[in-house]
Each structure stands twice: as C-alpha cells, then as structure tokens.
Design an enzyme around this catalytic site. Structure first.
Site, PDB file in Angstrom:
ATOM      1  N   GLU A  91      12.433  -3.539  10.951  1.00 41.16           N
ATOM      2  CA  GLU A  91      11.959  -2.425  10.132  1.00 41.16           C
ATOM      3  C   GLU A  91      10.841  -1.710  10.903  1.00 41.16           C
ATOM      4  OE1 GLU A  91       9.651  -3.678   6.659  1.00 41.16           O
ATOM      5  OE2 GLU A  91      10.601  -2.117   5.467  1.00 41.16           O
ATOM      6  N   GLY A 100       6.556  -6.466  -1.028  1.00 46.78           N
ATOM      7  CA  GLY A 100       5.930  -6.436   0.288  1.00 46.78           C
ATOM      8  C   GLY A 100       6.904  -6.884   1.355  1.00 46.78           C
ATOM      9  N   SER A 101       6.362  -7.439   2.421  1.00 48.89           N
ATOM     10  CA  SER A 101       7.187  -7.743   3.595  1.00 48.89           C
ATOM     11  C   SER A 101       7.945  -9.057   3.431  1.00 48.89           C
ATOM     12  CB  SER A 101       6.292  -7.815   4.835  1.00 48.89           C
ATOM     13  OG  SER A 101       5.375  -8.880   4.682  1.00 48.89           O
ATOM     14  N   PRO A 152      -3.958  -5.774  -5.569  1.00 48.73           N
ATOM     15  CA  PRO A 152      -3.456  -4.649  -4.783  1.00 48.73           C
ATOM     16  C   PRO A 152      -3.623  -4.927  -3.298  1.00 48.73           C
ATOM     17  CG  PRO A 152      -5.624  -4.129  -5.664  1.00 48.73           C
ATOM     18  CD  PRO A 152      -5.262  -5.498  -6.189  1.00 48.73           C
ATOM     19  N   TRP A 199       0.809  -1.216   0.000  1.00 48.13           N
ATOM     20  CA  TRP A 199       0.000   0.000   0.000  1.00 48.13           C
ATOM     21  C   TRP A 199       0.847   1.272   0.000  1.00 48.13           C
ATOM     22  CZ3 TRP A 199       1.911   2.401   4.194  1.00 48.13           C
ATOM     23  CH2 TRP A 199       2.452   1.587   5.201  1.00 48.13           C
ATOM     24  N   ASN A 200       2.151   1.183   0.286  1.00 45.64           N
ATOM     25  CA  ASN A 200       2.878   2.430   0.558  1.00 45.64           C
ATOM     26  C   ASN A 200       3.142   3.266  -0.695  1.00 45.64           C
ATOM     27  OD1 ASN A 200       4.802   0.533  -0.269  1.00 45.64           O
ATOM     28  ND2 ASN A 200       6.408   1.378   1.021  1.00 45.64           N
ATOM     29  N   GLU A 238      10.469  -8.194  -4.132  1.00 45.62           N
ATOM     30  CA  GLU A 238      11.130  -7.013  -3.574  1.00 45.62           C
ATOM     31  C   GLU A 238      10.586  -6.861  -2.156  1.00 45.62           C
ATOM     32  OE1 GLU A 238      13.461  -5.497  -5.109  1.00 45.62           O
ATOM     33  OE2 GLU A 238      13.096  -5.611  -7.271  1.00 45.62           O
ATOM     34  N   LEU A 239      11.444  -7.044  -1.169  1.00 43.53           N
ATOM     35  CA  LEU A 239      10.959  -7.176   0.212  1.00 43.53           C
ATOM     36  C   LEU A 239      11.404  -6.008   1.094  1.00 43.53           C
ATOM     37  CD1 LEU A 239      11.607 -11.016   0.339  1.00 43.53           C
ATOM     38  CD2 LEU A 239       9.508  -9.814  -0.296  1.00 43.53           C
ATOM     39  N   CYS A 253      10.338   1.531   1.754  1.00 49.72           N
ATOM     40  CA  CYS A 253      11.225   0.374   1.945  1.00 49.72           C
ATOM     41  C   CYS A 253      12.673   0.788   2.103  1.00 49.72           C
ATOM     42  CB  CYS A 253      11.071  -0.604   0.792  1.00 49.72           C
ATOM     43  SG  CYS A 253      11.324   0.143  -0.825  1.00 49.72           S
TER      44      CYS A 253
END
Ligand code: NAD
Length: 446
Positions: free
Chosen positions: A354, A203-204, A154, A129-130, A225-226, A259
């Site tokens: 994080e 995401g995470s 999404p 969502w960021n 991509e984490l 991120c």
C-alpha cells in the site's frame, strides 16, 4: 512530568496545539469509570440512548464550520473535503444511530424463541488519521447504541479534531459513557490489554495483527478495518474516458491517503496508449498545496515517514524499469506532486504494498487470466474495480475483495457494510449485520 502530545499543521509545520498524553494509570481509571457508567447506560434502553445521541449530535451542529477548519489544518485535506467529512459525521450520525437501533431490535422466531442483542460492556475504538472523524464515528455510534460504553483513542496525528468533537458530544452524554485517550501505539496497546470487552479498530494491517495477538488472551471481540492495495482492471471495451477519470480521481483522493484508493491499474494493451495519455492529461490538472489554497485538490502528506515511503516506492519502480510519465521522485517537503507511472511490474514495491500517496501506477496486460492472478496476489482484499463491457461482471466475480465496483467505485449505498476480504479486515461495520457485531447475541426460549 506529564507528557504532552503536540499536533502540527502537516503543510506548514505550525504548532496547532497540545494535549496531555494519557498515562497508563489514567487509562486504567478510565476503564474502571467506563464499566461503572455502563451499568446505567446499558439499562436505559436503546430508544433513550438513541434519543440522547441525537441530542448530542445536534449539540455539535452549530460548530461544523470550525470543526472543518480544524480538521483541514490538522490533517491537511482541503476545506471542501474536510467540510464533507464533518457534515457526513455530524448530520449523518443520527441516521447511523437509527439504523443501529433497528438492527438491534429483538426478533421473534416462530417457535417461541427470541433473538436479543445485549451490550458487550466496554468497547475500545482506535482510529487512524486519514478520516479522523468519519472512521471513529462509524465504530463509536453502533457501540453506544448497543448499550456499550466507549473509550476512543484517536491517532497521535489528529488529537485536536477528536478532542473538539468528543467534547461537544460530552456536553450532552452522561459522564464516562464516551471517554478519550490520547497518545500513540503505547496507549493503543495499553487500551487493548486493559479490561475492555471489545476492540473496534481502523488502521494498518501490521497494527491489526498486533491487536489480535494482544486481544487473544481473553478472546476479546474484534472488528478491524485494515489497509488496502486496491486493483483496477481496464478492459479493451471499457469507456476509456470514464476509466481514466475514475483511476486518477481514486488514486489522488485525499492525496492518495485513502484505504480504498486505487493503488494498481491493469489496462488492456490494446487501449493502453489512449488510457495513459488521458490519465496524464487529467493528472496534470491537479493542484497541490495547503488546505486553504484556492483550487487545491492534493494536500500535504501526513508526516515525514509517509512522505519518505511514497518516494521510496516511486524510486524502486524507476530503478526496476518503470516509466515516470508525470511527477517522479523530486517533491517539495511534505508534498507529492501528482505522479503517473507506467510499466509497473510484480517485483516492484508499488505493486506489492500500500503506497498511500497520490500515485497512479499502471501496468499493461495481454492475458486477462494472468491479470486476475496479479490483482489477487496480495494479502490485501479491501476493494477492487473493473471497467469494461459485458465481460466486466465475470472478471469482477473472480476478484478477491470485500467491496467491488463495476464501472464505478466501491462503497455501496446507504447502510451497506464496509468490509474487507483476506487481511484487509476482520469482521466489519455498517449494515444491520455490522451493527450487530457490537452486541452479544442471545437466544432466549420461553
Ligand atoms: P496505524 O495502524 O499506524 O494506526 C492506527 C491507530 O492505531 C492509531 O491511533 C495508532 O496510534 C494506533 N496504534 C498504533 N500501534 C498500535 C498498537 N500496537 N496497538 C493498538 N493501537 C495502536 O494506521 P494509520 O497510519 O493511522 O492509518 C493508515 C492505515 O489505516 C492505512 O493502512 C489505511 O489503509 C488504513 N485504513 C483503513 C480503513 C478501512 O476502513 N479499511 C480506513 C482508513 C484507514
């Protein structure tokens, strides 16, 4: 009864709209339709696909202002940043498509062998969502240019901006080439386990591991991509003004919900007083508020869980002896006031995890070798930054990250890869090599 997914303004709590959650049956139908659509989409040729994509993005252009307002309202970032994200996505889309087209051209080896890039089939794109448009766009575009069809899920926090964008693209794209699935982790899991050929995820870390486990049965292709826990080192001969400006801006960007935001700062004790003083001055000038408040540059935190987590990290640091130079644990609902913490130690959650909030976390060092070990002592390895004089390059060389900034931020120029080291990524996107990850490489001898 059909399940609804409601979307709220994170600062006011106002209901913005609802979408229908995609049922598991509907997901499977979409997957079937996508495979049928792939037969034509893969055959029309990359030039025609890119041409169609150019037209689809041009169709979104007249709507950029309304999209920016919707993005601000749904995600909380101020209108200047939302406009930047929408413009980057809509006006920058054709450039990504063109770069992917170039990367996927057949290359001829001198011995009569060609290297060709064929579609994989159906790609699931699952996004956070960021940066709800930019992150999705970076994965959707190379996947489509390569001749795959895409099903996009999404984040459950930002379904409306995704819907508005995809609907405009789909007024031009052929049916079922780009579809959307609404829901949360349950829909994400179902999509990963469905008959998709590749999962492209942003995401995470924790969700990345789950996706890898679920995809392992069919060895589905993955690009992930984490998260990050980016360190910054400020050496004794750094330009302190520039370092302080970067450290604050990077820690507070997107209310810290980025991120590659700076999560931990290690500053040489010889310049630490001067650095901390300047950081506090700069941080004090930040304005917290809703997206449409004049001068606002720190928006709300996306949800209550994330808000609680940031406060927990600050409280843990305080309890373990950190000094709160600005801000602290008391914040209005959904906001975190600009916070500056010094004396961060390795046993604090702030250092280990994080935080994803507008917090500048500082630790003083006397031993650079020990500092490099601390900076690297993480499962994350997304970005890392060093501010310093002539030794900065040698220090940066020892940092374990996919993207390095020396006296500046990370990210690179133009079509550079966006890449994490260690458990901050698996594969990567952007750049010719990144675009090629959305295709099956074939070697043909004639
Ligand atoms: P998240 O991992 O919680 O969710 C991301 C997406 O995955 C959402 O759409 C969610 O519904 C879906 N999902 C949840 N569980 C799933 C499962 N088991 N299987 C499949 N899909 C599932 O992340 P978030 O809170 O939306 O975003 C914040 C995280 O994203 C941070 O860690 C941040 O660092 C990271 N991020 C990384 C980059 C990058 O480029 N490296 C960019 C932006 C954000």
């Amino acid at each position: 009864m059909e399940k609804q997914l409601a979307s709220y303004d994170p600062s006011s709590g106002e209901l913005l709209g609802k979408v229908q959650v995609t049922s598991l049956e509907q997901i499977n139908d979409k997957v079937d339709q996508a495979h049928v659509a792939a037969l034509n989409w893969s055959k029309v040729g990359a030039d025609e696909r890119v041409n169609t994509l150019h037209n689809a993005y041009a169709n979104v252009e007249p709507h950029v202002d309304e999209l920016a307002i919707l993005l601000s309202r749904e995600m909380g970032k101020d209108i200047r940043r939302a406009t930047g994200e929408v413009h980057g996505t809509v006006f920058g889309g054709p450039y990504i498509a063109q770069a992917a087209l170039e990367a996927l051209k057949i290359s001829i080896l001198s011995v009569g062998t060609t290297i060709e890039y064929k579609p994989l089939g159906l790609v699931a794109v699952i996004s956070p969502w960021n940066y709800p448009l930019a992150m999705a766009n970076n994965l959707i575009l190379p996947a489509l240019v390569a001749g795959n069809t895409v099903i996009f899920k999404p984040s459950e926090e930002t379904p409306l901006i995704a819907q508005a964008f995809i609907e405009k693209l789909n007024e031009i794209l052929p049916p079922h080439v780009l579809q959307i699935v609404y829901g949360d982790g349950a829909q994400g899991k179902a999509l990963v386990e469905s008959n998709v050929d590749m999962v492209a995820f942003t995401g995470s870390q924790v969700v990345g591991r789950d996706i890898m486990a679920r995809a392992s049965g069919q060895l589905k292709r993955l690009v992930m991509e984490l998260g990050g826990n980016d360190p910054m080192i400020v050496m004794h001969d750094a330009n302190i003004e520039a370092a302080a400006r970067f450290g604050v801006a990077s820690s507070f960007e997107n209310a810290g919900q980025m991120c590659t935001s700076t999560e931990r700062i290690y500053v040489d004790e010889r310049v630490a007083d001067e650095f901390e003083k300047r950081v506090v001055e700069l941080a004090s000038a930040y304005t917290v508020g809703p997206w449409d408040m004049p001068g606002v540059n720190i928006g709300p935190i996306i949800n209550d869980d994330q808000h609680r987590k940031i406060i927990e990290h600050i409280r843990d640091a305080e309890e373990k002896g950190a000094k709160v130079l600005l801000g602290g644990v008391n914040h209005p609902a959904r906001y975190i006031n600009p916070t500056v913490i010094s004396d961060m130690h390795p046993d604090m959650i702030l250092e280990q995890e994080e935080t994803f909030g507008p917090v500048v976390a500082i630790s003083r060092y006397s031993d650079i070798e020990e500092t490099i070990r601390r900076a690297n002592n993480s499962t994350y390895g997304l970005g890392a930054v060093v501010f310093g004089g002539k030794e900065a390059e040698a220090i940066a060389d020892q940092l374990e990250a996919g993207m390095i900034g020396i006296n500046q931020g990370v990210g690179g120029a133009g079509d550079a890869p966006w890449v994490g080291a260690k458990q901050s990524g698996y594969g990567f996107h952007g750049s010719p090599d990144g675009h090629r990850q959305f295709a099956q490489v074939r070697v043909v001898n004639r």
